[in-house]
Write a protein that holds these residues in place. Structure first.
Motif, mmCIF file in Angstrom:
data_model
loop_
_atom_site.group_PDB
_atom_site.id
_atom_site.type_symbol
_atom_site.label_atom_id
_atom_site.label_comp_id
_atom_site.label_asym_id
_atom_site.label_seq_id
_atom_site.Cartn_x
_atom_site.Cartn_y
_atom_site.Cartn_z
ATOM 1 N N ARG A 33 56.140 1.499 4.628
ATOM 2 C CA ARG A 33 56.374 2.786 5.274
ATOM 3 C C ARG A 33 55.392 3.039 6.406
ATOM 4 O O ARG A 33 55.784 3.322 7.530
ATOM 5 N N GLU A 166 56.396 9.509 10.154
ATOM 6 C CA GLU A 166 56.962 10.707 9.543
ATOM 7 C C GLU A 166 57.513 11.632 10.618
ATOM 8 O O GLU A 166 56.876 11.847 11.653
ATOM 9 N N ASP A 199 60.346 13.411 1.789
ATOM 10 C CA ASP A 199 58.952 13.047 1.504
ATOM 11 C C ASP A 199 58.139 14.212 0.973
ATOM 12 O O ASP A 199 56.917 14.128 0.878
ATOM 13 N N ARG A 201 57.290 17.110 2.203
ATOM 14 C CA ARG A 201 56.380 17.807 3.115
ATOM 15 C C ARG A 201 56.958 19.131 3.580
ATOM 16 O O ARG A 201 56.316 20.176 3.466
ATOM 17 N N ALA A 223 61.061 13.522 6.548
ATOM 18 C CA ALA A 223 61.285 12.235 5.897
ATOM 19 C C ALA A 223 60.246 11.239 6.396
ATOM 20 O O ALA A 223 59.524 11.497 7.372
ATOM 21 N N GLY A 224 60.211 10.079 5.723
ATOM 22 C CA GLY A 224 59.189 9.084 6.028
ATOM 23 C C GLY A 224 59.386 8.369 7.341
ATOM 24 O O GLY A 224 58.419 7.966 7.979
#
Length: 314
Positions: A33, A166, A199, A201, A223-224
């Protein structure tokens, strides 16, 4: 035999450069990632290897020429006139040299790396290859866009993975005023909690506008990386549409039309006879309509008194 030995040594040195590049690159994986450092190292390694191979081949050719008795003078003159040849080559291939320096600048300035997600020419894709003269962008639909290196040094472009992979993405809805934003926000939290693409966040639902008969709702999710963000936005959009249809149908956008029957008010005047003209109502104005307006008009329109100055009338 000397020329064959030099050629074999050149091939061996080039193969060693490839080998060391693969050994070092194996320590920096790009299938994880957070691979920003790995992408930067791989880009710089590939550029250094290509420059080194070119330098080794040129030196090998010059050494072979110097080792042949009949061609020694040619080799010596070739190295002696390297400055003149470089000037001539520079004048003849200015654009190519510009691309070469642009590719080196991109590789070592950390502005662009292999596997970066970019937006170029309104296309979304990843940097697949960086060479001395051109850059290959792998478009999301498996097309390849080949651009000169100078494009990225002279034209603005978007780099979605410049510092981190991200990202934030938005999903917007135009719904009716009767939408239940609280229930819709709870449904958003339930959707993102059940998918691994989120993710954890950001997951926010906000009313960003309420004009024109609709309520604009914007959903922000994180999302990542770019690929996971695209899939997450599609999932959130699809599930929220299904929720609106099943659980809150009053929130579906509507086009309202009001139909009124013509009716005369109870205190309205009787209809005028045919041919009669409608009376004119004089509304109050700036210089007419009431006593103050008339007085104001007199102040502006009354005759100015005649004055005598030095036997002249004014």
């Amino acid at each position: 035999m000397r020329a064959l030995f030099i050629a074999a040594a050149t091939w061996l040195l080039a193969a060693l450069l490839y080998f060391f590049e693969e050994v070092i690159a194996a320590r920096y994986r790009i299938d994880v990632r957070d691979n920003r450092v790995a992408r930067r190292v791989r880009t710089q390694l590939r550029m250094l290897r290509r420059i080194s191979v070119v330098v080794v081949i040129v030196c090998a050719i010059g050494t072979v020429l110097l080792s042949i008795p009949g061609a020694a003078a040619v080799g010596a003159s070739l190295f002696a006139s390297a400055g003149l040849l470089s000037v001539v080559a520079g004048l003849a291939a200015q654009s190519s040299l510009a691309n070469v320096f642009a590719g080196m600048q991109l590789s070592f300035s950390n502005a662009l790396r292999v596997d970066d997600v970019v937006i170029v020419e309104n296309e979304w894709g990843r940097i697949e290859e960086i060479t001395l003269t051109y850059i290959v962008v792998h478009i999301w639909d498996d097309r390849r866009m080949v651009l000169p290196s100078t494009y990225f040094t002279t034209t603005p472009f978007q780099n979605w993975t410049r510092r981190t992979s991200e990202l934030l993405g938005s999903v917007e809805f135009d719904v009716d005023w009767r939408v239940s934003t609280g229930a819709m926000r709870e449904e958003l939290n339930r959707i993102v909690a059940q998918t691994e693409l989120w993710d954890r966040r950001v997951a926010v639902l906000q009313v960003t506008d309420a004009v024109g008969g609709f309520v604009r709702i914007r959903v922000l999710v994180s999302a990542g990386d770019a690929a996971m963000l695209w899939d997450l936005r599609c999932i959130v959009r699809e599930n929220l549409v299904e929720w609106l249809v099943a659980e809150n149908p009053d929130a579906l956008p509507l086009g309202r039309v009001e139909v009124r029957q013509p009716a005369r008010p109870s205190g309205a005047a009787a209809p005028r006879p045919a041919g009669a003209q409608r009376p004119v109502t004089e509304a109050p104005g700036l210089f007419s309509g009431d006593s103050e307006a008339v007085h104001r008009g007199e102040e502006f329109t009354r005759s100015m008194p005649i004055q005598e100055v030095n036997d002249q009338k004014f």
